[in-house]
Write a protein that holds these residues in place. Sequence first.
Motif, PDB file in Angstrom:
ATOM      1  N   ALA A 138       0.807  -1.148  -0.058  1.00  0.00           N
ATOM      2  CA  ALA A 138       0.157  -0.205  -0.017  1.00  0.00           C
ATOM      3  C   ALA A 138       0.762   1.153  -0.125  1.00  0.00           C
ATOM      4  N   ASP A 139       2.407   1.120   0.055  1.00  0.00           N
ATOM      5  CA  ASP A 139       3.327   2.343  -0.028  1.00  0.00           C
ATOM      6  C   ASP A 139       3.074   2.857   1.252  1.00  0.00           C
ATOM      7  N   ASP A 140       2.563   2.254   2.298  1.00  0.00           N
ATOM      8  CA  ASP A 140       2.709   2.986   3.555  1.00  0.00           C
ATOM      9  C   ASP A 140       3.928   2.383   4.420  1.00  0.00           C
ATOM     10  N   LEU A 141       5.028   3.085   3.896  1.00  0.00           N
ATOM     11  CA  LEU A 141       6.331   2.754   4.573  1.00  0.00           C
ATOM     12  C   LEU A 141       6.460   3.286   5.955  1.00  0.00           C
ATOM     13  N   ASP A 142       5.893   4.254   6.248  1.00  0.00           N
ATOM     14  CA  ASP A 142       5.875   4.709   7.653  1.00  0.00           C
ATOM     15  C   ASP A 142       5.227   3.636   8.637  1.00  0.00           C
ATOM     16  N   GLY A 143       4.209   3.231   8.329  1.00  0.00           N
ATOM     17  CA  GLY A 143       3.276   2.138   8.983  1.00  0.00           C
ATOM     18  C   GLY A 143       4.026   0.822   9.214  1.00  0.00           C
ATOM     19  N   ALA A 144       4.879   0.489   8.035  1.00  0.00           N
ATOM     20  CA  ALA A 144       5.594  -0.572   7.683  1.00  0.00           C
ATOM     21  C   ALA A 144       6.655  -0.647   8.754  1.00  0.00           C
ATOM     22  N   VAL A 145       7.040   0.590   8.941  1.00  0.00           N
ATOM     23  CA  VAL A 145       8.500   0.753   9.905  1.00  0.00           C
ATOM     24  C   VAL A 145       7.870   0.646  11.307  1.00  0.00           C
ATOM     25  N   GLN A 146       6.776   1.335  11.683  1.00  0.00           N
ATOM     26  CA  GLN A 146       6.213   1.220  13.056  1.00  0.00           C
ATOM     27  C   GLN A 146       5.753  -0.093  13.224  1.00  0.00           C
ATOM     28  N   ALA A 147       5.524  -0.848  12.404  1.00  0.00           N
ATOM     29  CA  ALA A 147       5.063  -2.306  12.423  1.00  0.00           C
ATOM     30  C   ALA A 147       6.228  -3.263  12.705  1.00  0.00           C
ATOM     31  N   GLY A 148       7.547  -2.746  12.394  1.00  0.00           N
ATOM     32  CA  GLY A 148       8.519  -3.452  12.706  1.00  0.00           C
ATOM     33  C   GLY A 148       9.325  -4.127  11.497  1.00  0.00           C
ATOM     34  N   LEU A 149       8.962  -3.232  10.154  1.00  0.00           N
ATOM     35  CA  LEU A 149       9.770  -3.675   8.922  1.00  0.00           C
ATOM     36  C   LEU A 149      11.308  -3.946   9.166  1.00  0.00           C
TER      37      LEU A 149
END
Length: 118
Positions: free
Chosen positions: A16-27
């Motif tokens: 979904a190109d939500d990299l901020d959310g992915a980083v917060q989720a532990g990417l």
Amino acid sequence: MARVIDPALLLQRVLADDLDGAVQAGLMEYAPGDADGSRVSGHPDLPQRLLQAQHQLRQAWAARERYRARAVRLARRDAERDARRAPPPAPDQKPALPSAAAAILARAKARAAAPKGN
């Protein structure tokens, strides 16, 4: 206690190109597991996609740090150059005229102050 990272959620946010959310989720803490390729149907490349996203983020962050360091370096060079170009501070007193110039100035003042006669 270690944080549980859900690879399916990470993939969803990356897609979904939500990299901020992915980083917060532990990417950035994600490490591929044996069963990760089969966790999301239709995405056997899940581990590769997540690792690629990690790699791209690390490259972007490194580029940002290089840019910031360059900006600081250029600002420092500009300040040093401006400091070299600045005129020396003005002395507290006026410099004295050389004796010859003082004599010429005195004669000129005397001539200007003399009454003009016809």
